[in-house]
Design a protein around this motif. Structure first.
Motif, PDB file in Angstrom:
ATOM      1  N   GLU A  88       0.811  -1.220   0.000  1.00 39.49           N
ATOM      2  CA  GLU A  88       0.000   0.000   0.000  1.00 39.49           C
ATOM      3  C   GLU A  88       0.844   1.270   0.000  1.00 39.49           C
ATOM      4  OE1 GLU A  88      -3.184  -0.135  -0.458  1.00 39.49           O
ATOM      5  OE2 GLU A  88      -3.281  -2.315  -0.316  1.00 39.49           O
ATOM      6  N   GLY A  89       2.165   1.129   0.033  1.00 40.29           N
ATOM      7  CA  GLY A  89       3.044   2.285  -0.057  1.00 40.29           C
ATOM      8  C   GLY A  89       2.940   3.246   1.101  1.00 40.29           C
ATOM      9  N   ARG A  90       2.869   2.743   2.312  1.00 37.58           N
ATOM     10  CA  ARG A  90       2.705   3.585   3.483  1.00 37.58           C
ATOM     11  C   ARG A  90       3.978   3.652   4.322  1.00 37.58           C
ATOM     12  NH1 ARG A  90      -2.844   0.473   4.754  1.00 37.58           N
ATOM     13  NH2 ARG A  90      -4.298   1.752   3.527  1.00 37.58           N
ATOM     14  N   VAL A  91       4.095   4.780   5.033  1.00 37.92           N
ATOM     15  CA  VAL A  91       5.130   4.929   6.055  1.00 37.92           C
ATOM     16  C   VAL A  91       4.435   5.014   7.404  1.00 37.92           C
ATOM     17  CG1 VAL A  91       7.001   6.350   6.953  1.00 37.92           C
ATOM     18  CG2 VAL A  91       6.692   6.130   4.478  1.00 37.92           C
ATOM     19  N   TYR A  92       4.821   4.151   8.316  1.00 34.42           N
ATOM     20  CA  TYR A  92       4.267   4.155   9.674  1.00 34.42           C
ATOM     21  C   TYR A  92       5.265   4.795  10.633  1.00 34.42           C
ATOM     22  CZ  TYR A  92       0.537   0.929   8.283  1.00 34.42           C
ATOM     23  OH  TYR A  92      -0.554   0.348   7.682  1.00 34.42           O
ATOM     24  N   ARG A  93       4.727   5.450  11.654  1.00 39.02           N
ATOM     25  CA  ARG A  93       5.553   5.942  12.752  1.00 39.02           C
ATOM     26  C   ARG A  93       5.160   5.176  14.007  1.00 39.02           C
ATOM     27  NH1 ARG A  93       5.791  12.225  13.893  1.00 39.02           N
ATOM     28  NH2 ARG A  93       3.560  11.906  14.316  1.00 39.02           N
ATOM     29  N   ILE A  94       6.159   4.571  14.652  1.00 41.64           N
ATOM     30  CA  ILE A  94       5.922   3.799  15.865  1.00 41.64           C
ATOM     31  C   ILE A  94       6.612   4.509  17.022  1.00 41.64           C
ATOM     32  CG2 ILE A  94       6.208   1.562  17.000  1.00 41.64           C
ATOM     33  CD1 ILE A  94       6.357   0.292  14.236  1.00 41.64           C
ATOM     34  N   SER A  95       5.849   4.873  18.029  1.00 39.37           N
ATOM     35  CA  SER A  95       6.378   5.596  19.188  1.00 39.37           C
ATOM     36  C   SER A  95       7.236   4.656  20.037  1.00 39.37           C
ATOM     37  CB  SER A  95       5.226   6.147  20.026  1.00 39.37           C
ATOM     38  OG  SER A  95       4.530   5.086  20.662  1.00 39.37           O
ATOM     39  N   PRO A  96       8.043   5.215  20.949  1.00 37.63           N
ATOM     40  CA  PRO A  96       8.835   4.358  21.850  1.00 37.63           C
ATOM     41  C   PRO A  96       7.972   3.416  22.675  1.00 37.63           C
ATOM     42  CG  PRO A  96       9.661   6.609  21.900  1.00 37.63           C
ATOM     43  CD  PRO A  96       8.375   6.640  21.114  1.00 37.63           C
ATOM     44  N   GLU A  97       6.687   3.768  22.853  1.00 39.92           N
ATOM     45  CA  GLU A  97       5.773   2.899  23.614  1.00 39.92           C
ATOM     46  C   GLU A  97       5.154   1.814  22.732  1.00 39.92           C
ATOM     47  OE1 GLU A  97       6.745   6.449  25.362  1.00 39.92           O
ATOM     48  OE2 GLU A  97       5.443   6.357  23.585  1.00 39.92           O
ATOM     49  N   GLY A  98       5.427   1.847  21.438  1.00 36.21           N
ATOM     50  CA  GLY A  98       4.928   0.809  20.542  1.00 36.21           C
ATOM     51  C   GLY A  98       3.642   1.154  19.818  1.00 36.21           C
ATOM     52  N   LYS A  99       3.174   2.392  19.941  1.00 32.28           N
ATOM     53  CA  LYS A  99       1.947   2.795  19.251  1.00 32.28           C
ATOM     54  C   LYS A  99       2.261   3.137  17.797  1.00 32.28           C
ATOM     55  CE  LYS A  99      -1.840   6.152  19.287  1.00 32.28           C
ATOM     56  NZ  LYS A  99      -2.419   7.351  19.940  1.00 32.28           N
ATOM     57  N   ALA A 100       1.567   2.498  16.856  1.00 33.66           N
ATOM     58  CA  ALA A 100       1.801   2.701  15.420  1.00 33.66           C
ATOM     59  C   ALA A 100       0.708   3.562  14.809  1.00 33.66           C
ATOM     60  CB  ALA A 100       1.869   1.353  14.708  1.00 33.66           C
ATOM     61  N   GLU A 101       1.119   4.467  13.931  1.00 33.36           N
ATOM     62  CA  GLU A 101       0.173   5.296  13.189  1.00 33.36           C
ATOM     63  C   GLU A 101       0.697   5.486  11.773  1.00 33.36           C
ATOM     64  OE1 GLU A 101      -0.110   9.328  14.410  1.00 33.36           O
ATOM     65  OE2 GLU A 101       2.038   9.540  14.823  1.00 33.36           O
ATOM     66  N   ILE A 102      -0.213   5.738  10.835  1.00 29.72           N
ATOM     67  CA  ILE A 102       0.197   6.015   9.462  1.00 29.72           C
ATOM     68  C   ILE A 102       0.750   7.429   9.411  1.00 29.72           C
ATOM     69  CG2 ILE A 102      -0.556   6.274   7.075  1.00 29.72           C
ATOM     70  CD1 ILE A 102      -2.663   4.144   7.582  1.00 29.72           C
ATOM     71  N   PHE A 103       2.023   7.549   9.063  1.00 28.68           N
ATOM     72  CA  PHE A 103       2.679   8.848   8.983  1.00 28.68           C
ATOM     73  C   PHE A 103       2.547   9.440   7.584  1.00 28.68           C
ATOM     74  CE2 PHE A 103       6.573  11.384   8.268  1.00 28.68           C
ATOM     75  CZ  PHE A 103       6.429  12.309   9.286  1.00 28.68           C
ATOM     76  N   PHE A 104       2.582   8.576   6.565  1.00 27.52           N
ATOM     77  CA  PHE A 104       2.471   9.042   5.178  1.00 27.52           C
ATOM     78  C   PHE A 104       1.901   7.911   4.337  1.00 27.52           C
ATOM     79  CE2 PHE A 104       4.851   9.441   0.997  1.00 27.52           C
ATOM     80  CZ  PHE A 104       3.958  10.351   0.456  1.00 27.52           C
ATOM     81  N   ASP A 105       0.824   8.215   3.600  1.00 28.46           N
ATOM     82  CA  ASP A 105       0.190   7.251   2.705  1.00 28.46           C
ATOM     83  C   ASP A 105       0.469   7.704   1.275  1.00 28.46           C
ATOM     84  OD1 ASP A 105      -1.286   5.321   1.480  1.00 28.46           O
ATOM     85  OD2 ASP A 105      -3.144   5.726   2.557  1.00 28.46           O
ATOM     86  N   SER A 106       1.458   7.086   0.647  1.00 26.49           N
ATOM     87  CA  SER A 106       1.907   7.547  -0.669  1.00 26.49           C
ATOM     88  C   SER A 106       1.015   6.983  -1.774  1.00 26.49           C
ATOM     89  CB  SER A 106       3.356   7.107  -0.912  1.00 26.49           C
ATOM     90  OG  SER A 106       3.411   5.758  -1.363  1.00 26.49           O
ATOM     91  N   PRO A 107       1.094   7.550  -2.984  1.00 27.10           N
ATOM     92  CA  PRO A 107       0.358   6.994  -4.121  1.00 27.10           C
ATOM     93  C   PRO A 107       1.089   5.812  -4.763  1.00 27.10           C
ATOM     94  CG  PRO A 107       1.506   8.973  -4.795  1.00 27.10           C
ATOM     95  CD  PRO A 107       1.734   8.832  -3.318  1.00 27.10           C
ATOM     96  N   GLU A 108       2.238   5.440  -4.225  1.00 25.22           N
ATOM     97  CA  GLU A 108       3.046   4.363  -4.779  1.00 25.22           C
ATOM     98  C   GLU A 108       2.679   3.019  -4.149  1.00 25.22           C
ATOM     99  OE1 GLU A 108       4.439   5.326  -7.610  1.00 25.22           O
ATOM    100  OE2 GLU A 108       6.555   5.223  -7.087  1.00 25.22           O
ATOM    101  N   VAL A 109       3.228   1.943  -4.719  1.00 25.67           N
ATOM    102  CA  VAL A 109       2.959   0.591  -4.221  1.00 25.67           C
ATOM    103  C   VAL A 109       3.864   0.250  -3.041  1.00 25.67           C
ATOM    104  CG1 VAL A 109       2.959  -1.871  -4.810  1.00 25.67           C
ATOM    105  CG2 VAL A 109       2.137  -0.185  -6.471  1.00 25.67           C
TER     106      VAL A 109
END
Length: 282
Positions: A88-109
């Motif tokens: 899906e071509g996404r970049v996730y950001r994971i906090s030091p506590e382990g919480k993941a969120e979508i940081f960037f959803d690109s138009p690429e694969v």
């Protein structure tokens, strides 16, 4: 007396056990190969292809990212982990506590490579359009550079903020200014330049097709061959403080669950890790 009647009873209880022990035969077997050990379940140990068993590193689960592929990982100064993924071509950001969120959803694969600059901006190299995106710390994205290639396999940055991009399928390395203006720094005979490592004024590059490690002088532009591996692909590079180069090399595609197609043969996969000392000894 009652005490005397106990001994015959104890003897009768022990005698069958003794007879059974005499009838038992001792068996000896040896386990020494990878095949022997891999038949069991390894816990807290690593098994080499030579059958060597050693204590393994402790593994802790950081987070669970629901994607098919994880291509790259980088960490910022606040110990947040950024994860480049596919399909899906996404970049996730994971906090030091382990919480993941979508940081960037690109138009690429696929987001195949990541880089963080001194200001905390994230650069994401993608496929199949060979784009590099710049995402600010507050999640504002922009197209930083279009390579005209299909894949951006790796990224490196120098002290002046110039970014270097390893691409494919034409085996080029690009130099891109902080303003996003790019030029071809090295046009190799490889199919892909898969990895980069910047040390001082020398950019090291690993190739896929010929399995060559290149050294590119950023002062003169001169390119030299550091090592020609027997494998086809140099997958990743690292250099220690003494200047020793570590190179992971591989040949063959990963096995597919469905197996090779009709009339196709599965190429044998082999991998090696090379240590090339600062004086060129492998």
């Amino acid at each position: 007396m009652r005490r005397l009647t106990i001994y015959p009873m104890v003897f009768l209880l022990i005698f069958p056990v003794v007879l059974q022990a005499w009838a038992t035969q001792t068996k000896i077997w040896m386990q020494r190969s990878y095949k022997d050990f891999s038949a069991g379940e390894a816990k807290n140990v690593s098994i080499s292809n030579k059958g060597e068993v050693t204590l393994s590193f402790k593994l802790d689960k950081i987070s669970d990212v629901k994607e098919d592929f994880i291509w790259d990982l980088v960490e910022d100064a606040q110990e947040n982990l950024y994860v480049g993924t596919g399909k899906e071509g996404r970049v996730y950001r994971i906090s030091p506590e382990g919480k993941a969120e979508i940081f960037f959803d690109s138009p690429e694969v696929n987001v195949q490579s990541l880089l963080i600059d001194k200001s905390g901006n994230i650069y994401a190299g993608t496929a199949p359009d060979g784009l590099i995106f710049k995402i600010t710390p507050d999640k504002v994205p922009s197209t930083f550079f279009s390579s005209g290639e299909k894949y951006v396999w790796d990224l490196a940055i120098d002290d002046a903020g110039n970014i270097y991009a390893a691409t494919g399928p034409n085996g080029k390395v690009f130099k891109i200014t902080p303003e996003g203006a790019g030029e071809v720094l090295f046009d190799s005979e490889e199919t892909n330049i898969t990895c980069l490592y910047l040390r001082g004024d020398t950019l090291y590059a690993g190739g896929d097709r010929n399995g060559i490690i290149y050294a590119i002088s950023l002062q003169t532009g001169k390119v030299s061959v550091v090592y020609d591996a027997q494998e086809k692909e140099i997958h990743t590079l690292a250099i220690d403080e003494k200047g020793n180069i570590y190179a992971a090399a591989t040949t063959g595609a990963p096995p597919q669950p469905s197996g090779p197609g009709p009339g196709e043969k599965q190429e044998r996969r082999s991998s090696s890790i090379y240590l090339i000392s600062s004086d060129g000894v492998v």
